[in-house]
Design a protein around this motif. Structure first.
Motif, PDB file in Angstrom:
ATOM      1  N   VAL A  42    -132.123  65.215  85.138  1.00 24.19           N
ATOM      2  CA  VAL A  42    -132.161  63.915  85.822  1.00 24.19           C
ATOM      3  C   VAL A  42    -133.488  63.764  86.564  1.00 24.19           C
ATOM      4  N   LYS A  44    -134.879  60.985  87.908  1.00 23.16           N
ATOM      5  CA  LYS A  44    -135.038  59.840  88.821  1.00 23.16           C
ATOM      6  C   LYS A  44    -135.853  60.247  90.054  1.00 23.16           C
ATOM      7  N   ASN A  65    -131.360  56.661  86.703  1.00 24.02           N
ATOM      8  CA  ASN A  65    -130.311  55.737  87.125  1.00 24.02           C
ATOM      9  C   ASN A  65    -130.795  54.337  87.458  1.00 24.02           C
ATOM     10  N   ILE A  86    -127.701  56.776  83.612  1.00 28.53           N
ATOM     11  CA  ILE A  86    -126.530  57.403  84.249  1.00 28.53           C
ATOM     12  C   ILE A  86    -126.093  56.671  85.515  1.00 28.53           C
ATOM     13  N   MET A 172    -117.361  59.963  81.511  1.00 29.26           N
ATOM     14  CA  MET A 172    -118.297  60.530  82.488  1.00 29.26           C
ATOM     15  C   MET A 172    -117.663  60.413  83.869  1.00 29.26           C
ATOM     16  N   MET A 174    -118.309  61.566  88.320  1.00 27.43           N
ATOM     17  CA  MET A 174    -118.914  62.311  89.426  1.00 27.43           C
ATOM     18  C   MET A 174    -117.766  62.836  90.287  1.00 27.43           C
ATOM     19  N   MET A 214    -123.198  68.079  88.327  1.00 26.25           N
ATOM     20  CA  MET A 214    -124.569  67.875  88.763  1.00 26.25           C
ATOM     21  C   MET A 214    -125.064  69.230  89.305  1.00 26.25           C
ATOM     22  N   SER A 215    -126.211  69.213  90.022  1.00 28.14           N
ATOM     23  CA  SER A 215    -126.767  70.493  90.491  1.00 28.14           C
ATOM     24  C   SER A 215    -125.735  71.345  91.226  1.00 28.14           C
ATOM     25  N   ARG A 230    -125.418  66.846  84.182  1.00 31.46           N
ATOM     26  CA  ARG A 230    -126.564  66.030  84.596  1.00 31.46           C
ATOM     27  C   ARG A 230    -127.196  66.667  85.829  1.00 31.46           C
ATOM     28  N   VAL A 231    -128.311  67.341  85.645  1.00 28.88           N
ATOM     29  CA  VAL A 231    -128.870  68.165  86.713  1.00 28.88           C
ATOM     30  C   VAL A 231    -130.259  67.666  87.105  1.00 28.88           C
ATOM     31  N   GLY A 232    -130.414  67.245  88.366  1.00 28.77           N
ATOM     32  CA  GLY A 232    -131.699  66.762  88.859  1.00 28.77           C
ATOM     33  C   GLY A 232    -132.364  67.752  89.800  1.00 28.77           C
ATOM     34  N   THR A 233    -131.817  67.865  91.006  1.00 29.99           N
ATOM     35  CA  THR A 233    -132.441  68.648  92.069  1.00 29.99           C
ATOM     36  C   THR A 233    -132.754  70.093  91.653  1.00 29.99           C
ATOM     37  N   ARG A 239    -135.291  65.068  96.130  1.00 31.21           N
ATOM     38  CA  ARG A 239    -135.789  63.688  96.068  1.00 31.21           C
ATOM     39  C   ARG A 239    -135.955  63.148  97.479  1.00 31.21           C
TER      40      ARG A 239
HETATM   41  C1  LIG Z   1    -128.778  61.759  90.678  1.00 31.72           C
HETATM   42  C2  LIG Z   1    -127.635  61.948  89.771  1.00 31.72           C
HETATM   43  C3  LIG Z   1    -127.374  63.215  89.210  1.00 31.72           C
HETATM   44  C4  LIG Z   1    -128.171  64.467  89.536  1.00 31.72           C
HETATM   45  O1  LIG Z   1    -127.864  64.900  90.820  1.00 31.72           O
HETATM   46  P1  LIG Z   1    -128.431  66.313  91.392  1.00 31.72           P
HETATM   47  O2  LIG Z   1    -127.516  66.624  92.502  1.00 31.72           O
HETATM   48  O3  LIG Z   1    -129.832  66.034  91.836  1.00 31.72           O
HETATM   49  O4  LIG Z   1    -128.379  67.281  90.304  1.00 31.72           O
HETATM   50  C5  LIG Z   1    -126.312  63.319  88.322  1.00 31.72           C
HETATM   51  N1  LIG Z   1    -125.550  62.251  88.004  1.00 31.72           N
HETATM   52  C6  LIG Z   1    -125.773  61.021  88.520  1.00 31.72           C
HETATM   53  C7  LIG Z   1    -124.893  59.895  88.105  1.00 31.72           C
HETATM   54  C8  LIG Z   1    -126.815  60.833  89.418  1.00 31.72           C
HETATM   55  O5  LIG Z   1    -127.016  59.618  89.935  1.00 31.72           O
END
Ligand SMILES: *Cc1c(COP(=O)(O)O)cnc(C)c1O
Length: 240
Positions: A42, A44, A65, A86, A172, A174, A214-215, A230-233, A239
């Motif tokens: 991810v 963003k 996103n 996402i 999907m 969260m 996620m992370s 879905r892994v961002g951080t 961020r």
């Molecule tokens: C930002 C986001 C993520 C990633 O989140 P992290 O905690 O940074 O891994 C995953 N899914 C969605 C829908 C997001 O908006």
């Protein structure tokens, strides 16, 4: 972006490898094949350069996103990148999202009118798209289908061929943002069971995908059957 802790290309590459290793570990614990889980990085709030650094480490699938941010970032990125949207999607942004050439899926379809708009835009652009239906599973996020009946109506319209340019692939979700790991797992487990019920009701639809984790909670997602995390951080750093 101000406030971002900018990681070097080498750090991003190391993080991609570390997250992949953790995914493999979680798969082993769950008795699953690691190739059954796809990693969406991810990106963003992170610049195109960070995406390129991850691509250098073999990561080709990304998540964004916001449509405008994704469109301008991915305009400069290679065709070999693949993008999933996402985040909550407004109907007036659907056409712009579908115009991003690397876009392959919209993971956050959370209402029937959005599906109608996606079909209209796909038909006019002459393209198809994969979608996941987002299920509301946590108190913090407002997004997602809340009732099983609404999910059923959307799937029934998809099964009847009302949206010929849209291929639904699964669900999907969260998780609620809580420290209680058991509560996170329970939330993911209920999404998996919903998927199982819907797959039984709509055998003609391929509902194999579950995007969960996620992370902070992709291990729980994998334990409950996630096929997409879905892994961002954990890859790109914090961020702003
Ligand atoms: C930002 C986001 C993520 C990633 O989140 P992290 O905690 O940074 O891994 C995953 N899914 C969605 C829908 C997001 O908006």
């Amino acid at each position: 972006m101000e406030g971002n802790c900018v990681l070097s290309d080498g750090e991003v590459a190391e993080n991609v490898a570390a997250v992949r290793a953790e995914i493999a570990e979680a798969c082993a614990e769950a008795g699953r094949d690691p190739s059954s889980v796809r990693l969406v990085a991810v990106s963003k709030f992170h610049p195109a350069g960070a995406v390129l650094a991850a691509m250098g480490a073999g990561q080709l699938l990304f998540g964004e996103n916001r449509v405008q941010e994704a469109a301008s970032k991915f305009a400069s990125l290679p065709e070999s990148a693949e993008l999933h949207m996402i985040g909550s999607l407004q109907r007036n942004k659907v056409r712009a999202a579908l115009s991003i050439r690397q876009l392959s899926a919209i993971e956050s379809v959370d209402r029937l009118p959005l599906l109608e708009e996606i079909e209209r835009a796909c038909a006019s652009l002459g393209r198809n798209v994969d979608v996941l239906l987002e299920i509301h599973a946590g108190e913090e996020s407002k997004a997602g289908f809340r009732s099983e009946d609404d999910v059923r109506s959307a799937l029934s319209a998809l099964a009847c061929g009302s949206f010929p340019h849209v291929r639904v692939r699964g669900l999907m979700a969260m998780a609620p943002n809580v420290v209680d790991r058991a509560a996170v797992r329970a939330a993911f487990g209920s999404v998996r069971r919903l998927r199982d019920r819907m797959a039984a009701e709509f055998p003609s639809l391929p509902l194999g995908e579950l995007s969960m984790g996620m992370s902070g909670d992709f291990r729980e997602g994998i334990a409950e059957g996630a096929t997409v995390v879905r892994v961002g951080t954990a890859i790109f750093g914090r961020r702003a």
